[in-house]
Write an enzyme that holds these catalytic residues in place. Structure first.
Site, mmCIF file in Angstrom:
data_model
loop_
_atom_site.group_PDB
_atom_site.id
_atom_site.type_symbol
_atom_site.label_atom_id
_atom_site.label_comp_id
_atom_site.label_asym_id
_atom_site.label_seq_id
_atom_site.Cartn_x
_atom_site.Cartn_y
_atom_site.Cartn_z
ATOM 1 N N SER A 579 6.450 -8.152 3.935
ATOM 2 C CA SER A 579 7.114 -8.790 2.805
ATOM 3 C C SER A 579 7.529 -10.220 3.200
ATOM 4 O O SER A 579 6.669 -11.020 3.572
ATOM 5 C CB SER A 579 8.298 -7.949 2.335
ATOM 6 O OG SER A 579 8.781 -8.414 1.103
ATOM 7 N N ASP A 654 1.433 -2.529 -5.453
ATOM 8 C CA ASP A 654 2.605 -3.359 -5.172
ATOM 9 C C ASP A 654 3.001 -4.162 -6.406
ATOM 10 O O ASP A 654 2.268 -5.053 -6.844
ATOM 11 C CB ASP A 654 2.291 -4.302 -3.994
ATOM 12 C CG ASP A 654 3.542 -4.939 -3.406
ATOM 13 O OD1 ASP A 654 4.555 -5.022 -4.122
ATOM 14 O OD2 ASP A 654 3.493 -5.346 -2.232
ATOM 15 N N HIS A 686 5.201 -1.449 -2.530
ATOM 16 C CA HIS A 686 5.583 -2.523 -1.607
ATOM 17 C C HIS A 686 6.038 -1.924 -0.286
ATOM 18 O O HIS A 686 7.219 -1.724 -0.056
ATOM 19 C CB HIS A 686 6.675 -3.386 -2.226
ATOM 20 C CG HIS A 686 6.954 -4.641 -1.447
ATOM 21 N ND1 HIS A 686 5.968 -5.516 -1.075
ATOM 22 C CD2 HIS A 686 8.111 -5.149 -0.964
ATOM 23 C CE1 HIS A 686 6.504 -6.515 -0.404
ATOM 24 N NE2 HIS A 686 7.802 -6.318 -0.317
#
Length: 706
Positions: A579, A654, A686
């Site tokens: 991320s 995601d 995610h």
């Protein structure tokens, strides 16, 4: 005899050393309960008493804090008998979750919601809601439940179920969490204190662009559209409604124009007559805390305002004093640090309750008198988390957790006793009973040595300075059987974004996988750079409009520290992150080519113009307002700098960092002739969660082998 004894001792020592050579087996992390410290299950202080309750062996038991005497409150057989007598025929195999406790009444979550009288073992009430229900908010005291099914909002009591909205527009959501869960918003509706009304968000997403996610599990792939407002594009519009349980009517708070604004910190006043809302402009630099008439929706007045050239980020509701219903605690960083402020309903600030170069972490509640506030903070240890009692009138702060490390405290409402569950890098989780001065009265659970059969790496936490004189806290996990005369490969794990603090003084700090990599022979390093939390507003917000600059600069201070270590092999440096950590991994890899020989990046933000409005614009403004910042941060402009081995991961579902980010990056790599590896997790969102995370870990491990 002596020779025989010596032989036995030697054999025992060899067996002990052998037993301590075990390393973690990745699948066991999800299947082997012995890897986890013992805990006290379902710990509650019993109201109006000095006894605490817990579940052990399918029995609800209670212990008197003063004497330590324990007795049975309710066994699973008794519970099932009570359920059967109430015509609830599905037995509980395990003691269900206790979500509410008031005098002799407890609230249990099973397949249904059950109110049970402990004194006579009778079910007072049970409510079964729709099996498709989501975003469930239970008003335990008044025995009513709010929940969503699809885009609709319902309230249910024992006698009836009511759909609050009558809107069939497909892009309008009722009772859902708005603003993509930013601003501390974790629920979509709010019961009033006396249960007479329900406040709820109405979120209109019809003006937001559809974004396609592809589901390829069937023979023919299907498209699942989500609403994804990218930075600089049209965002959703939110209002706040109030449904009256008696009349069945709904009114909406007149929050005014512009429609693209964020409604935060929703709080009922104790008398239910008003609602406070933090109205934040889309630019996120001007907050108004407004008072509205909950019966008519009329705007009454702005109590106070906050402005900041970078951003204002409200993340807490207002906390009304139990014994002063016209006064509340407001949480703000207006002086540069997160602190408590006392206000009244005229909008007058009565005084600042906490202050100093440290941050309140979390409000934990009031004591029964309403004169004291419980809270956690890093006041006395930056990498720790400690529990404190604030005397509102005197301003005195009493520490309860002097031991170094990370603490989770369950407080007796009378502020007489506390159960402290704490650990640090040297101490496994321990539960202790304390008095209000932090004195340990009794150890309840001691997990010391529970992983002694494993070869546990040594963990060190320490600060280094960046070029501006800031302390940057680091964690270094040493390989097992560490020998400072040898050379070891280095595995840098990075996140580096807002709302994060990875370097914490906690047991197994960094988690299983990082310790596993140390067991495999790596120096495992993590640094919290500027931009991360708990260090004050200036330290965190310095990244505003320039994501990647200060963070990479600080991470390179850590790299230079590692390069100075005689036992760090500079030819075998690796970096990994997910991320924001994926963005940081690729930024380090491309801004400083050749330093890292291998890199793995999961779900990375590639270009911030593809990220969503709420988070993205807070830190970068819009692409039109900050074109240079977006251009500098974009990793699409740094592909020519790729040197070494790179593996990128992404979850095909995601909806946070959408797949487009890495697809664009891979496309550019192909056009520029850059060889990179790419791996997709088709059903994951995610990050890769659950047991399949072991697959991800193994892939990272294999890629970083030298």
């Amino acid at each position: 005899m002596k020779k025989y004894f010596t032989l036995l001792c030697g054999l025992a020592l060899m067996l002990n050393l052998s037993a301590q050579d075990k390393i973690f087996h990745l699948p066991d992390i999800f299947t082997d309960a012995s890897l986890y410290a013992k805990r006290i299950s379902q710990l509650h202080w019993i109201p109006q008493s000095d006894s605490y309750a817990f579940v052990e062996g399918n029995q609800l038991r209670k212990t008197d804090a003063a004497s330590g005497t324990t007795e049975l409150l309710l066994g699973i057989d008794e519970l099932n008998k009570a359920l059967s007598e109430a015509n609830i025929n599905v037995k509980s195999k395990r003691f269900p979750t206790i979500a509410y406790w008031d005098n002799n009444c407890i609230g249990l979550i099973r397949g249904e919601y059950v109110w049970l009288n402990l004194a006579n073992r009778k079910v007072l009430e049970s409510i079964t809601i729709d099996s498709n229900a989501e975003r469930i908010q239970v008003d335990w005291k008044h025995r009513q439940i709010a929940y969503t099914v699809g885009s609709h909002l319902f309230v249910q009591t024992k006698d009836k179920t009511v759909q609050i909205d009558n809107d069939n527009a497909k892009d309008v959501q009722y009772g859902h969490v708005p603003h993509r869960n930013e601003f501390g918003i974790e629920q979509g509706c709010f019961w009033s204190p006396k249960g007479s009304a329900l406040a709820f968000y109405r979120m209109d997403e019809s003006m937001v662009t559809d974004y396609p996610l592809v589901e390829a599990q069937g023979r023919i792939a299907t498209v699942k559209n989500i609403k994804y407002p990218m930075a600089g594009m049209k965002s959703h519009e939110v209002t706040l409604g109030v449904y009256d349980m008696a009349t069945g009517k709904t009114v909406y708070m007149q929050t005014g124009e512009p429609k693209e604004q964020f409604l935060c910190s929703v709080t009922w006043t104790p008398d239910e007559k008003h609602i406070l809302i933090g109205v934040l402009n889309r630019e996120q630099n001007h907050l108004k805390v407004n008072l509205y008439d909950a019966r008519t929706g009329a705007f009454e007045k702005t109590l106070f305002e906050e402005r900041n050239d970078r951003y204002v980020e409200p993340s807490d509701p207002m906390y009304f004093l139990p014994n002063q219903p016209d006064q509340f605690i407001y949480v703000s960083r207006r002086d540069g640090w997160k602190h408590f402020y006392l206000y009244d309903l005229t909008g007058k600030m009565l005084r600042q309750l906490t202050q100093g170069e440290w941050e309140v972490d979390e409000f934990q509640g009031f004591d029964e008198s309403g004169n004291k506030v419980f809270f956690t903070s890093n006041k006395d240890e930056i990498t720790g988390n400690h529990f404190y009692i604030l005397d509102i009138k005197k301003g005195k702060i009493q520490p309860v957790t002097p031991e170094e490390g990370t603490h989770q405290v369950t407080a007796n409402p009378n502020a007489k006793y506390f159960i402290d569950s704490y650990n640090n890098i040297h101490q496994e989780t321990k539960y202790v009973l304390k008095d209000k001065n932090g004195k340990v009265l009794r150890t309840l659970v001691d997990n010391s040595g529970y992983l002694n059969s494993y070869a546990l790496p040594e963990t060190r936490i320490f600060p280094i300075k960046n070029e501006h004189g800031d302390d940057l806290y680091c964690r270094l996990i040493l390989p097992i059987n560490f020998d400072s005369t040898k050379k070891y490969p280095v595995f840098v794990y990075v996140y580096g974004g807002p709302h994060s603090q990875l370097v914490t003084n906690s047991w197994m700090s960094g988690g299983w996988f990082l310790h596993y990599m140390a067991q495999k022979g790596y120096l495992v390093f993590t640094l919290d750079n500027r931009g991360t939390s708990h260090r004050g507003f200036e330290f965190e917000s310095i990244i505003h409009r320039h994501l990647g600059d200060a963070e990479v600069e600080d991470q390179m201070c850590g790299v230079r520290y590692l390069q100075s270590l005689p036992y760090a092999d500079t030819a075998r440096f690796s970096v990994d992150g997910w991320s924001y950590g994926g963005f940081m991994t690729l930024s380090l890899f491309t801004r400083h080519p050749g330093v890292f020989k291998k890199a793995t990046a999961g779900g990375p933000v590639i270009d911030w113009k593809y990220y969503e409005v709420m988070y993205g614009e807070r830190y970068m403004d819009t692409p039109d307002e900050n074109p240079d910042g977006y251009e500098t941060a974009s990793l699409l402009n740094r592909i020519d700098s790729i040197q070494g081995d790179l593996l990128i991961f992404h979850g095909a579902q995601d909806g946070t960092v959408v797949w487009q980010h890495t697809l664009q990056f891979i496309k550019q790599c192909i056009s520029k002739g850059k060889q990179v590896d790419y791996f997709i997790y088709p059903t994951h969102e995610h990050n890769v969660m659950g047991f399949e995370r072991t697959h991800l870990w193994k892939k990272i491990e294999n890629f970083h082998k030298y």
